[in-house]
Design a protein around this motif. Structure first.
Motif, short mmCIF file in Angstrom:
data_model
loop_
_atom_site.label_atom_id
_atom_site.label_comp_id
_atom_site.label_asym_id
_atom_site.label_seq_id
_atom_site.Cartn_x
_atom_site.Cartn_y
_atom_site.Cartn_z
N ASP A 175 0.82 -1.21 0.00
CA ASP A 175 0.00 0.00 0.00
C ASP A 175 0.86 1.26 0.00
N ALA A 176 1.92 1.26 0.81
CA ALA A 176 2.81 2.42 0.86
C ALA A 176 3.53 2.60 -0.47
N MET A 177 3.96 1.47 -1.06
CA MET A 177 4.62 1.55 -2.36
C MET A 177 3.70 2.14 -3.42
N ARG A 178 2.46 1.70 -3.41
CA ARG A 178 1.52 2.19 -4.42
C ARG A 178 1.26 3.69 -4.24
N ARG A 179 1.12 4.11 -3.00
CA ARG A 179 0.89 5.53 -2.74
C ARG A 179 2.09 6.38 -3.19
N LEU A 180 3.29 5.94 -2.82
CA LEU A 180 4.49 6.71 -3.19
C LEU A 180 4.75 6.65 -4.68
N SER A 181 4.43 5.53 -5.31
CA SER A 181 4.59 5.45 -6.76
C SER A 181 3.76 6.52 -7.45
N ALA A 182 2.51 6.69 -7.00
CA ALA A 182 1.63 7.70 -7.60
C ALA A 182 2.15 9.11 -7.35
N GLU A 183 2.77 9.32 -6.18
CA GLU A 183 3.26 10.66 -5.83
C GLU A 183 4.58 10.98 -6.51
N ARG A 184 5.35 9.95 -6.87
CA ARG A 184 6.72 10.18 -7.33
C ARG A 184 6.98 9.66 -8.74
N GLY A 185 6.06 9.98 -9.64
CA GLY A 185 6.32 9.76 -11.05
C GLY A 185 5.84 8.46 -11.63
N GLY A 186 5.27 7.57 -10.82
CA GLY A 186 4.77 6.31 -11.33
C GLY A 186 3.34 6.43 -11.83
N ASP A 187 2.81 5.32 -12.35
CA ASP A 187 1.43 5.30 -12.84
C ASP A 187 0.75 4.02 -12.39
N PRO A 188 0.59 3.82 -11.08
CA PRO A 188 0.05 2.55 -10.59
C PRO A 188 -1.37 2.26 -11.02
N ASP A 189 -2.11 3.27 -11.44
CA ASP A 189 -3.51 3.06 -11.81
C ASP A 189 -3.71 2.85 -13.31
N ARG A 190 -2.62 2.75 -14.07
CA ARG A 190 -2.78 2.55 -15.51
C ARG A 190 -3.32 1.15 -15.78
N PRO A 191 -4.41 1.05 -16.53
CA PRO A 191 -4.96 -0.27 -16.86
C PRO A 191 -4.00 -1.08 -17.73
N GLY A 192 -3.98 -2.38 -17.52
CA GLY A 192 -3.21 -3.28 -18.37
C GLY A 192 -1.86 -3.66 -17.82
N LYS A 193 -1.40 -2.99 -16.77
CA LYS A 193 -0.11 -3.36 -16.20
C LYS A 193 -0.24 -4.68 -15.44
N LYS A 194 0.84 -5.47 -15.47
CA LYS A 194 0.81 -6.74 -14.77
C LYS A 194 0.79 -6.54 -13.26
N ASN A 195 1.49 -5.53 -12.80
CA ASN A 195 1.51 -5.17 -11.39
C ASN A 195 1.44 -3.65 -11.32
N PRO A 196 0.60 -3.08 -10.48
CA PRO A 196 0.49 -1.62 -10.43
C PRO A 196 1.83 -0.92 -10.20
N LEU A 197 2.78 -1.60 -9.56
CA LEU A 197 4.06 -0.98 -9.25
C LEU A 197 5.06 -1.03 -10.39
N ASP A 198 4.78 -1.79 -11.43
CA ASP A 198 5.74 -1.91 -12.53
C ASP A 198 6.10 -0.54 -13.08
N PRO A 199 7.40 -0.21 -13.16
CA PRO A 199 7.81 1.10 -13.66
C PRO A 199 8.10 1.07 -15.16
N MET A 200 7.97 2.22 -15.78
CA MET A 200 8.24 2.33 -17.20
C MET A 200 9.74 2.32 -17.47
N LEU A 201 10.12 1.53 -18.46
CA LEU A 201 11.50 1.49 -18.92
C LEU A 201 11.72 2.37 -20.15
N TRP A 202 10.75 2.36 -21.04
CA TRP A 202 10.85 3.13 -22.28
C TRP A 202 9.47 3.64 -22.65
N GLN A 203 9.35 4.96 -22.75
CA GLN A 203 8.08 5.58 -23.11
C GLN A 203 8.07 5.87 -24.59
N SER A 204 7.09 5.35 -25.29
CA SER A 204 7.01 5.58 -26.73
C SER A 204 6.78 7.06 -27.01
#
Length: 409
Positions: A175-204
């Motif tokens: 829960d803490a990871m998900r909250r901080l991910s949203a606050e610090r540049g992540g996109d935990p709520d993006r549909p289709g990710k295997k895990n909400p915490l998965d970070p982007m490696l390459w943005q098209s």
């Protein structure tokens, strides 16, 4: 990319002590015994605003590490990055109507000036994210080909579940990871990710944003975490001594970077110690570019504040502590600088050999700079209260304060 000029570090008699440092990963103090070359990676700025006191406090902590290692007669290989393409930089440039590359170049130049004024020792390798892209792309492809990354609508994400050690840097719950991910540049709520915490490696590539050739990944730009991994592995290799930055980088940045590197290399850990500096507040809240509650180093310098006093203000607080910048903090540092300079300006003084060892011991004990300052204060008070006849003492004190604390008297 070039760094900034190095100030000379005086040599001291004897030899320094090995560093005992708090490691976020083990949640305890460990003793680091590097080889002949100590290796450290410190995460650098995203250059969309000037250097504030919070930045300076972080880089001051790792400058102390460098100075301590140099005092042990080791060489130091220090690497620092610059995130010279990222969403905050692009957003600021768009808001203010500036070209993003010109904004980055201007703020990097100011950062160099501030670091030079504060006598921060420069990194041997100072690398921008843009210049690291040719090294980043093959790493992302390797992660994808190994099944540790996947594509989502043209973007490439890292699967945190591919690293059995994930979570071992920050020790946060989901829960803490998900909250901080949203606050610090992540996109935990993006549909289709295997895990909400998965970070982007390459943005098209996105309309109106810069992009580069990503080979089989398509045109785009790198994610935040893989940038530092590529630079660190290229210049230091895996298993370097310290991964450093502010405490707000423990998650997600250092957590994700460790996982990227460990999956890529099959080695654990990425770094022997994860070291994090505390946050600096102003008016009761952490200094933040988004909130605008900042005290800029360059503004203090323009107002006539001696950079040595700024540095003493930073040193008065333990690097891991959260603290608040106030006018009183600066006033105390200015007064301390005046007392110290008056004491060492005398032609002779009290013997200072013991002081050298006190400062060394304090810094070796988890960079206890306040204890080091207190040791110098005691010598200064004794010097002012009595007559000494050691002609070498004032010079030795000046060299000690310069070599170990970075303060020029």
């Amino acid at each position: 990319m070039h760094a900034w000029p190095a100030s000379e570090v005086p040599a001291l008699p004897g030899k320094g002590r090995d560093l005992q440092i708090h490691d976020s990963a083990t949640q305890g103090t460990i003793t680091l015994v590097p080889g002949p070359v100590a290796r450290i990676y410190v995460c650098g700025i995203t250059p969309y605003d000037a250097t504030h006191i919070g930045h300076a406090a972080t880089y001051n902590a790792f400058d102390l590490v460098q100075r301590l290692w140099l005092d042990t007669k080791r060489q130091v290989h220090y690497v620092q990055n610059v995130t010279d393409v990222d969403d905050p930089l692009l957003e600021r440039a768009l808001r203010d109507g500036h070209d993003w590359t010109e904004l980055a170049e201007r703020e990097i130049a100011l950062f160099r000036e501030d670091m030079t004024a504060l006598r921060m020792l420069p990194p041997q390798d100072y690398i921008g994210a843009v210049e690291a892209i040719p090294d980043i792309v093959p790493l992302v492809e390797r992660l994808r080909d190994a099944g540790a990354a996947y594509e989502l609508d043209g973007d490439t994400y890292f699967s945190v579940e591919s690293d059995p050690h994930f979570g071992g840097v920050s020790h946060l719950d989901a829960d803490a990871m998900r909250r901080l991910s949203a606050e610090r540049g992540g996109d935990p709520d993006r549909p289709g990710k295997k895990n909400p915490l998965d970070p982007m490696l390459w943005q098209s590539a996105r309309p109106g944003e810069p992009d580069w050739d990503g080979a089989s990944l398509g045109r785009g730009r790198p994610g935040w975490h893989i940038e530092c991994v590529a630079i660190a592995l290229d210049h230091l290799g895996v298993g370097f001594d310290i991964q450093g930055g502010g405490s707000d980088l423990a998650f997600p940045h250092h957590e994700m970077g460790a996982s990227h590197a460990q999956v890529l290399t099959g080695e654990f850990p990425m770094a022997k110690a994860y070291v994090h500096a505390g946050m600096v507040a102003l008016h009761g809240e952490k200094m933040s570019k988004s909130k605008g509650n900042l005290v800029f180093v360059s503004a203090l310098r323009r107002a006539g504040v001696d950079p040595a006093a700024i540095r003493l203000a930073l040193l008065a607080h333990h690097y891991r502590a959260d603290w608040e910048w106030t006018d009183d903090v600066l006033a105390e540092a200015v007064a301390r600088l005046e007392r110290w300079r008056a004491a060492v300006s005398r032609p002779d003084g009290l013997p200072a050999d013991a002081l050298v060892e006190e400062v060394r011991e304090a810094l070796a004990n988890d960079l206890d700079a306040p204890a080091a300052l207190a040791a110098v204060d005691r010598w200064v008070d004794a010097q002012n209260a009595s007559d000494g006849d050691d002609e070498s003492a004032p010079g030795l004190v000046s060299r000690t304060v310069d070599a170990l604390l970075g303060v020029a008297l």
